[in-house]
Design a protein around this motif. Structure first.
Motif, PDB file in Angstrom:
ATOM      1  N   LYS A 183       0.839  -1.193   0.000  1.00  0.00           N
ATOM      2  CA  LYS A 183       0.000   0.000   0.000  1.00  0.00           C
ATOM      3  C   LYS A 183       0.877   1.247   0.000  1.00  0.00           C
ATOM      4  CE  LYS A 183      -3.373   0.307   2.858  1.00  0.00           C
ATOM      5  NZ  LYS A 183      -4.160   0.255   4.124  1.00  0.00           N
ATOM      6  N   LYS A 184       0.449   2.252  -0.756  1.00  0.00           N
ATOM      7  CA  LYS A 184       1.188   3.505  -0.790  1.00  0.00           C
ATOM      8  C   LYS A 184       0.750   4.381   0.380  1.00  0.00           C
ATOM      9  CE  LYS A 184       1.817   3.492  -5.805  1.00  0.00           C
ATOM     10  NZ  LYS A 184       1.595   4.222  -7.077  1.00  0.00           N
ATOM     11  N   SER A 185       1.674   5.186   0.862  1.00  0.00           N
ATOM     12  CA  SER A 185       1.411   6.016   2.033  1.00  0.00           C
ATOM     13  C   SER A 185       1.667   7.481   1.717  1.00  0.00           C
ATOM     14  CB  SER A 185       2.293   5.577   3.204  1.00  0.00           C
ATOM     15  OG  SER A 185       2.163   6.472   4.303  1.00  0.00           O
ATOM     16  N   TRP A 186       0.881   8.359   2.351  1.00  0.00           N
ATOM     17  CA  TRP A 186       1.093   9.790   2.182  1.00  0.00           C
ATOM     18  C   TRP A 186       2.267  10.271   3.019  1.00  0.00           C
ATOM     19  CZ3 TRP A 186      -0.092  13.388   6.263  1.00  0.00           C
ATOM     20  CH2 TRP A 186      -0.670  12.796   7.387  1.00  0.00           C
ATOM     21  N   VAL A 187       2.746   9.423   3.943  1.00  0.00           N
ATOM     22  CA  VAL A 187       3.975   9.696   4.699  1.00  0.00           C
ATOM     23  C   VAL A 187       4.852   8.455   4.587  1.00  0.00           C
ATOM     24  CG1 VAL A 187       4.949  10.524   6.867  1.00  0.00           C
ATOM     25  CG2 VAL A 187       2.584  11.055   6.311  1.00  0.00           C
ATOM     26  N   PRO A 188       5.499   8.261   3.437  1.00  0.00           N
ATOM     27  CA  PRO A 188       6.218   7.013   3.203  1.00  0.00           C
ATOM     28  C   PRO A 188       7.366   6.760   4.173  1.00  0.00           C
ATOM     29  CG  PRO A 188       6.758   8.637   1.511  1.00  0.00           C
ATOM     30  CD  PRO A 188       5.620   9.192   2.299  1.00  0.00           C
ATOM     31  N   VAL A 227       7.292   7.129   7.387  1.00  0.00           N
ATOM     32  CA  VAL A 227       6.808   6.728   8.701  1.00  0.00           C
ATOM     33  C   VAL A 227       6.105   5.378   8.579  1.00  0.00           C
ATOM     34  CG1 VAL A 227       5.318   7.340  10.649  1.00  0.00           C
ATOM     35  CG2 VAL A 227       6.528   9.130   9.378  1.00  0.00           C
ATOM     36  N   LYS A 228       6.536   4.424   9.359  1.00  0.00           N
ATOM     37  CA  LYS A 228       5.954   3.079   9.288  1.00  0.00           C
ATOM     38  C   LYS A 228       4.857   2.863  10.319  1.00  0.00           C
ATOM     39  CE  LYS A 228       8.744   1.988   6.015  1.00  0.00           C
ATOM     40  NZ  LYS A 228       8.207   1.894   4.619  1.00  0.00           N
ATOM     41  N   GLY A 229       4.903   3.595  11.435  1.00  0.00           N
ATOM     42  CA  GLY A 229       3.889   3.427  12.460  1.00  0.00           C
ATOM     43  C   GLY A 229       2.750   4.406  12.268  1.00  0.00           C
ATOM     44  N   GLY A 230       2.146   4.810  13.394  1.00  0.00           N
ATOM     45  CA  GLY A 230       1.104   5.824  13.337  1.00  0.00           C
ATOM     46  C   GLY A 230      -0.301   5.294  13.324  1.00  0.00           C
ATOM     47  N   GLY A 231      -0.477   3.992  13.205  1.00  0.00           N
ATOM     48  CA  GLY A 231      -1.808   3.414  13.229  1.00  0.00           C
ATOM     49  C   GLY A 231      -2.683   3.905  12.096  1.00  0.00           C
ATOM     50  N   PRO A 291      -4.639   4.057   7.474  1.00  0.00           N
ATOM     51  CA  PRO A 291      -5.988   3.640   7.879  1.00  0.00           C
ATOM     52  C   PRO A 291      -6.367   2.296   7.273  1.00  0.00           C
ATOM     53  CG  PRO A 291      -6.084   5.417   6.267  1.00  0.00           C
ATOM     54  CD  PRO A 291      -4.653   5.284   6.659  1.00  0.00           C
ATOM     55  N   GLU A 292      -6.930   1.452   8.101  1.00  0.00           N
ATOM     56  CA  GLU A 292      -7.262   0.095   7.669  1.00  0.00           C
ATOM     57  C   GLU A 292      -8.422   0.056   6.685  1.00  0.00           C
ATOM     58  OE1 GLU A 292      -9.964  -0.729  11.697  1.00  0.00           O
ATOM     59  OE2 GLU A 292      -8.090  -1.822  11.345  1.00  0.00           O
ATOM     60  N   TRP A 293      -9.240   1.115   6.660  1.00  0.00           N
ATOM     61  CA  TRP A 293     -10.390   1.116   5.748  1.00  0.00           C
ATOM     62  C   TRP A 293     -10.023   1.567   4.331  1.00  0.00           C
ATOM     63  CZ3 TRP A 293      -9.901   3.976  10.197  1.00  0.00           C
ATOM     64  CH2 TRP A 293      -9.594   5.334  10.039  1.00  0.00           C
ATOM     65  N   LEU A 294      -8.787   1.996   4.127  1.00  0.00           N
ATOM     66  CA  LEU A 294      -8.311   2.336   2.785  1.00  0.00           C
ATOM     67  C   LEU A 294      -7.312   1.262   2.351  1.00  0.00           C
ATOM     68  CD1 LEU A 294      -7.758   6.202   3.064  1.00  0.00           C
ATOM     69  CD2 LEU A 294      -9.724   4.989   2.116  1.00  0.00           C
ATOM     70  N   ASP A 295      -7.682   0.521   1.312  1.00  0.00           N
ATOM     71  CA  ASP A 295      -6.848  -0.610   0.895  1.00  0.00           C
ATOM     72  C   ASP A 295      -6.001  -0.315  -0.338  1.00  0.00           C
ATOM     73  OD1 ASP A 295      -8.790  -0.469  -1.023  1.00  0.00           O
ATOM     74  OD2 ASP A 295      -9.621  -2.470  -0.676  1.00  0.00           O
ATOM     75  N   GLY A 296      -6.035   0.933  -0.826  1.00  0.00           N
ATOM     76  CA  GLY A 296      -5.230   1.288  -1.990  1.00  0.00           C
ATOM     77  C   GLY A 296      -5.868   0.968  -3.318  1.00  0.00           C
ATOM     78  N   SER A 297      -7.116   0.522  -3.304  1.00  0.00           N
ATOM     79  CA  SER A 297      -7.769   0.140  -4.556  1.00  0.00           C
ATOM     80  C   SER A 297      -8.286   1.336  -5.339  1.00  0.00           C
ATOM     81  CB  SER A 297      -8.928  -0.827  -4.266  1.00  0.00           C
ATOM     82  OG  SER A 297      -9.892  -0.220  -3.411  1.00  0.00           O
ATOM     83  N   GLY A 303      -3.724   6.600   1.456  1.00  0.00           N
ATOM     84  CA  GLY A 303      -4.003   6.409   2.869  1.00  0.00           C
ATOM     85  C   GLY A 303      -4.205   7.686   3.656  1.00  0.00           C
ATOM     86  N   PHE A 304      -4.591   8.780   2.997  1.00  0.00           N
ATOM     87  CA  PHE A 304      -4.792  10.046   3.702  1.00  0.00           C
ATOM     88  C   PHE A 304      -6.252  10.194   4.093  1.00  0.00           C
ATOM     89  CE2 PHE A 304      -5.701  14.617   3.899  1.00  0.00           C
ATOM     90  CZ  PHE A 304      -4.754  15.018   4.832  1.00  0.00           C
ATOM     91  N   ASP A 305      -6.553   9.940   5.366  1.00  0.00           N
ATOM     92  CA  ASP A 305      -7.895  10.131   5.895  1.00  0.00           C
ATOM     93  C   ASP A 305      -7.797  10.313   7.407  1.00  0.00           C
ATOM     94  OD1 ASP A 305     -10.618  10.352   6.169  1.00  0.00           O
ATOM     95  OD2 ASP A 305     -11.038   8.216   5.941  1.00  0.00           O
ATOM     96  N   PRO A 306      -7.120  11.384   7.861  1.00  0.00           N
ATOM     97  CA  PRO A 306      -6.890  11.567   9.302  1.00  0.00           C
ATOM     98  C   PRO A 306      -8.171  11.732  10.111  1.00  0.00           C
ATOM     99  CG  PRO A 306      -6.300  13.560   8.085  1.00  0.00           C
ATOM    100  CD  PRO A 306      -6.556  12.488   7.064  1.00  0.00           C
ATOM    101  N   LEU A 307      -9.258  12.190   9.472  1.00  0.00           N
ATOM    102  CA  LEU A 307     -10.522  12.383  10.187  1.00  0.00           C
ATOM    103  C   LEU A 307     -11.417  11.148  10.140  1.00  0.00           C
ATOM    104  CD1 LEU A 307     -11.399  16.041   9.118  1.00  0.00           C
ATOM    105  CD2 LEU A 307     -10.174  15.252  11.158  1.00  0.00           C
ATOM    106  N   GLY A 308     -11.000  10.131   9.409  1.00  0.00           N
ATOM    107  CA  GLY A 308     -11.786   8.900   9.340  1.00  0.00           C
ATOM    108  C   GLY A 308     -13.096   9.052   8.600  1.00  0.00           C
ATOM    109  N   LEU A 309     -13.126   9.922   7.601  1.00  0.00           N
ATOM    110  CA  LEU A 309     -14.373  10.158   6.867  1.00  0.00           C
ATOM    111  C   LEU A 309     -14.785   8.955   6.019  1.00  0.00           C
ATOM    112  CD1 LEU A 309     -13.697  13.818   5.667  1.00  0.00           C
ATOM    113  CD2 LEU A 309     -15.005  13.066   7.663  1.00  0.00           C
ATOM    114  N   GLY A 310     -13.831   8.115   5.656  1.00  0.00           N
ATOM    115  CA  GLY A 310     -14.142   7.002   4.772  1.00  0.00           C
ATOM    116  C   GLY A 310     -14.304   5.671   5.459  1.00  0.00           C
ATOM    117  N   LYS A 311     -14.545   5.680   6.768  1.00  0.00           N
ATOM    118  CA  LYS A 311     -14.707   4.407   7.479  1.00  0.00           C
ATOM    119  C   LYS A 311     -15.900   3.619   6.958  1.00  0.00           C
ATOM    120  CE  LYS A 311     -12.509   5.592  11.887  1.00  0.00           C
ATOM    121  NZ  LYS A 311     -12.709   5.741  13.351  1.00  0.00           N
ATOM    122  N   ASP A 312     -16.975   4.345   6.656  1.00  0.00           N
ATOM    123  CA  ASP A 312     -18.168   3.705   6.104  1.00  0.00           C
ATOM    124  C   ASP A 312     -17.987   3.565   4.596  1.00  0.00           C
ATOM    125  OD1 ASP A 312     -20.728   3.147   5.000  1.00  0.00           O
ATOM    126  OD2 ASP A 312     -21.697   4.041   6.750  1.00  0.00           O
TER     127      ASP A 312
END
Length: 261
Positions: free
Chosen positions: A55-60, A62-66, A71-77, A83-92
């Motif tokens: 998966k690609k990261s917006w902060v490549p 940094v490996k941690g950060g949870g 975010p686990e709800w973004l799978d890169g598809s 993986g940029f969703d700090p407010l969790g808007l895409g959980k649903d």
């Protein structure tokens, strides 16, 4: 047939000197591939495993950060998903789908607006936020007529898009716009929400080809263009935000670049 072709390509690639090493190594590899054991009484099996792309990261860096970083709800598809969703808007998943549709539509309008602002001011010399009030502006109808017409036409188009979002392909019927052969021209040729393709929306065949009057999408080209579009759309939305701040100070984009007022 596709599996056999893929296997043949893999076998051919592994048979090259670069990958199989010395002549002895190639002999062992070819024997194993051909089903002939290199050693009497022994058998060989060739197993090729394709590794999944990370998966690609917006902060490549940094490996941690949870979920803040990864975010686990973004799978890169999704195209442009880093993986940029700090407010969790895409959980649903339903909200995620709608937010992507909104991002795409707003981004497309922003790209058109940015080009229009630059070209309009370069052509007329009038700042974009004053163009409507300029005495030399060509206005064959009143502001009320313009507003009413825009609300009517845009409302009709947006309502159809809204219905099609919740019920895909429901608007590609002949009775919707009988004069334009809706079912043929407006049907979703790619099967992807927001990317209809087809002869009407992709007449130059950027993401597919037209053979015997039938549009055939090219998945590889489509994915590449989806990524390019969403990147340009995001930049355009940021540019429009900057244009608004500049306009509040009485400045224009060309003026900020030293090319105009």
């Amino acid at each position: 047939m596709a599996l056999a072709s893929t296997s043949a390509v893999i076998v051919q690639g592994l048979s090259t000197p670069f990958l199989s090493g010395s002549r002895a190594g190639r002999t062992l590899l070819n024997a194993a591939i051909g089903g002939k054991p290199a050693v009497a009484g022994a058998s060989r099996r060739l197993l090729v495993v394709a590794a999944a792309a990370p998966k690609k990261s917006w902060v490549p860096g940094v490996k941690g950060g949870g979920n803040f970083i990864n975010p686990e709800w973004l799978d890169g598809s999704l195209p442009g998903d880093y993986g940029f969703d700090p407010l969790g808007l895409g959980k649903d998943p339903a909200f995620l789908r709608w937010y992507r549709e909104a991002e795409l539509i707003h981004g497309r309008w922003a790209m058109v607006a940015v080009v229009g602002i630059f070209v309009g001011q370069a052509w007329s010399g009038v700042p974009w936020f004053q163009a409507g009030a300029d005495p030399g502006a060509i206005a064959p109808f009143s502001f009320g007529s313009l507003l009413g017409t825009q609300l009517l036409l845009m409302g009709w188009v947006e309502s159809k898009r809204w219905v099609d979002f919740f019920n895909p392909e429901s608007q590609s019927v002949e009775w919707a716009t009988p004069w334009s052969r809706t079912a043929e021209n407006f049907a979703n040729a790619t099967g992807e929400q927001g990317y209809p393709g087809g002869k009407f929306f992709d007449p130059l065949g950027f993401a597919g080809t037209i053979k015997n009057g039938v549009y055939i999408p090219d998945v590889e080209k489509l994915e590449r263009l989806q990524l390019a579009e969403i990147k340009h759309a995001r930049i355009a939305m940021l540019a429009m935000l900057i244009f608004y701040f500049e306009a509040a100070q009485g400045k224009t984009p060309l003026g900020a670049l030293g090319l105009g007022v």
